[in-house]
Motif scaffolding. Structure first.
Motif, PDB file in Angstrom:
ATOM      1  N   TRP A 244       1.154  -0.964   0.122  1.00 29.89           N
ATOM      2  CA  TRP A 244       0.454  -0.071  -0.173  1.00 29.89           C
ATOM      3  C   TRP A 244       0.627   1.084  -0.050  1.00 29.89           C
ATOM      4  O   TRP A 244       1.928   1.498   0.670  1.00 29.89           O
ATOM      5  CB  TRP A 244      -0.798  -0.019   1.498  1.00 29.89           C
TER       6      TRP A 244
ATOM      7  N   ASN B  75      -2.696   4.356  -2.247  1.00 26.86           N
ATOM      8  CA  ASN B  75      -3.661   3.088  -3.663  1.00 26.86           C
ATOM      9  C   ASN B  75      -2.632   2.021  -3.006  1.00 26.86           C
ATOM     10  O   ASN B  75      -2.211   1.937  -2.365  1.00 26.86           O
ATOM     11  CB  ASN B  75      -2.778   3.902  -4.863  1.00 26.86           C
TER      12      ASN B  75
ATOM     13  N   LEU C 174      -7.673   4.206  -4.059  1.00 26.11           N
ATOM     14  CA  LEU C 174      -8.510   3.204  -2.790  1.00 26.11           C
ATOM     15  C   LEU C 174      -9.687   4.380  -1.669  1.00 26.11           C
ATOM     16  O   LEU C 174      -9.983   4.490  -1.741  1.00 26.11           O
ATOM     17  CB  LEU C 174      -7.532   2.696  -2.568  1.00 26.11           C
ATOM     18  N   HIS C 175      -8.558   5.790  -1.922  1.00 27.89           N
ATOM     19  CA  HIS C 175      -9.054   6.679  -1.569  1.00 27.89           C
ATOM     20  C   HIS C 175      -7.999   8.054  -1.844  1.00 27.89           C
ATOM     21  O   HIS C 175      -7.332   8.119  -1.610  1.00 27.89           O
ATOM     22  CB  HIS C 175      -9.070   6.645   0.626  1.00 27.89           C
TER      23      HIS C 175
ATOM     24  N   ILE D 249     -10.220   0.638   8.402  1.00 28.94           N
ATOM     25  CA  ILE D 249     -10.185  -0.194   6.869  1.00 28.94           C
ATOM     26  C   ILE D 249     -11.086  -0.979   7.066  1.00 28.94           C
ATOM     27  O   ILE D 249     -11.161  -2.082   8.232  1.00 28.94           O
ATOM     28  CB  ILE D 249      -9.199  -0.939   6.416  1.00 28.94           C
TER      29      ILE D 249
ATOM     30  N   ASP E 134     -13.187  -4.760   4.710  1.00 25.54           N
ATOM     31  CA  ASP E 134     -13.350  -4.810   3.822  1.00 25.54           C
ATOM     32  C   ASP E 134     -12.399  -4.010   2.423  1.00 25.54           C
ATOM     33  O   ASP E 134     -13.342  -3.532   1.673  1.00 25.54           O
ATOM     34  CB  ASP E 134     -15.047  -4.678   2.903  1.00 25.54           C
TER      35      ASP E 134
ATOM     36  N   LYS F  65     -11.629  -1.087   2.590  1.00 22.49           N
ATOM     37  CA  LYS F  65     -12.147   0.321   1.692  1.00 22.49           C
ATOM     38  C   LYS F  65     -12.025   1.144   3.519  1.00 22.49           C
ATOM     39  O   LYS F  65     -11.915   0.836   4.394  1.00 22.49           O
ATOM     40  CB  LYS F  65     -13.343   0.374   1.445  1.00 22.49           C
TER      41      LYS F  65
END
Length: 355
Positions: free
Chosen positions: A215, A228, A266-267, A309, A311, A313
């Motif tokens: 990550w 990401n 991802l965010h 976090i 699942d 996400k």
């Protein structure tokens, strides 16, 4: 606050102070620490907080702007081989104004005062006349390969989309600097074999996630900082797509946030928090609610972001240490299961968070 997630705020405890713009911390046996100072010094900090003299044997470093001596990592086999890795802005021997991110390995002497058998195992190509966006976070994976984040040097953002250079990339190398044969672009004409993923801006945080994958996070421009999970061979869009805008306003790239063939973060954060440092908490030291959380420092707002976090996400974010308002440069989990942070100041501190 997510129901059931309440936990007493941690108490920051100063381990060491008087560090000049510390950038990266690694953990040594006996409760000692290895800390980089951006102006170009590496120091051993004793378990009692005593800061040692600069370690000798560093290579030439182009300190200035965002450049200098940046991340540091102790090899997983350090107790046997005393090997460390560090990344830094390396001057161009033919052009004093140009520089680039480099990754070195060396053995730390038994007394901690000297680097031995120094080797530069990777050099970002090309070197660029710039004082910005060096990236420079190092992660050792369980298979023994090393990931290194590389910035696009600010003035060369379009090169992040090209595979004939290392600008705006994440690279994966073996501990001797060679490109592993299973890297995604090995054998592809016109592509550098070290490249793992591309289309990145300036990653200053990276860690192994609970899923066993890499990550990372990267700075956006004005808005659009991203988290990401960089997958092999994927394009993460910079500077074609972004959730940010030019400094002072105006579109970047195509002025869009989505495009076929480019990955979504991802965010992301708008406005930017200027993230630096990244760690997943795997210990039970702070209670069940925090285990598995992701921790990221904010340089801009001076807090530690605790991220839940679920699942795969981001489910919730919680701001810690806001009262201190210190620029948090690095965050790592220590061998004792506690979180350690570095503050990016002229009188920077190494702190541990006591439960």
């Amino acid at each position: 606050m997510v129901a059931g997630a309440a936990v007493a705020a941690p108490r920051p405890e100063v381990v060491a102070s008087g560090l000049e713009n510390p950038w990266g911390v690694a953990f040594l046996p006996g409760g000692r620490f290895l800390v980089t100072e951006r102006p170009g010094r590496l120091r051993v900090v004793a378990a009692d907080g005593k800061v040692g003299a600069p370690v000798k044997g560093l290579p030439p470093i182009a300190a200035g702007g965002q450049g200098g001596l940046l991340d540091v990592l102790a090899d997983s086999g350090f107790e046997q081989n005393r090997t460390i890795y560090f990344c830094f802005s390396e001057p161009d021997k033919d052009n004093d104004a140009a520089n680039g991110t480099a990754l070195a390995r060396a053995a730390l002497s038994a007394d901690g005062g000297q680097l031995e058998d120094l080797r530069i195992i990777f050099r970002q190509q090309p070197k660029v006349v710039s004082r910005n966006h060096f990236g420079c976070r190092i992660v050792e994976m369980p298979d023994g390969t090393l990931f290194l984040t590389l910035g696009e040097r600010f003035s060369r953002k379009e090169d992040a989309q090209k595979l004939d250079n290392h600008l705006g990339k994440i690279v994966r190398v073996a501990k001797d600097g060679m490109a592993p044969k299973d890297n995604p672009f090995v054998g592809r004409p016109g592509a550098l074999p070290e490249i793992w993923s591309y289309g990145h801006r300036n990653g200053q945080g990276a860690a192994i996630g609970p899923d066993g994958r890499l990550w990372m996070h990267e700075h956006g421009p004005q808005g659009g900082d991203e988290i990401n999970i960089p997958l092999a061979g994927r394009n993460y869009g910079w500077p074609v797509i972004t959730y940010g805008e030019n400094y002072g306003g105006g579109k970047i790239g195509e002025g869009i946030t989505h495009k076929e063939g480019m990955e979504q973060p991802l965010h992301y954060w708008v406005p930017s928090i200027a993230p630096s440092g990244m760690a997943f908490l795997t210990s039970d030291r702070y209670g069940a609610a925090w285990k598995g959380n992701l921790f990221i420092g904010s340089l801009k707002f001076g807090y530690l972001d605790r991220i839940e976090i679920k699942d795969g996400k981001v489910a919730a974010e919680h701001k810690l240490l806001e009262e201190g308002r210190a620029r948090i440069r690095d965050v790592k989990q220590g061998p004792d299961g506690l979180l350690y942070i570095l503050t990016d100041e002229s009188n920077g501190k190494l702190m541990r968070l006591q439960p």
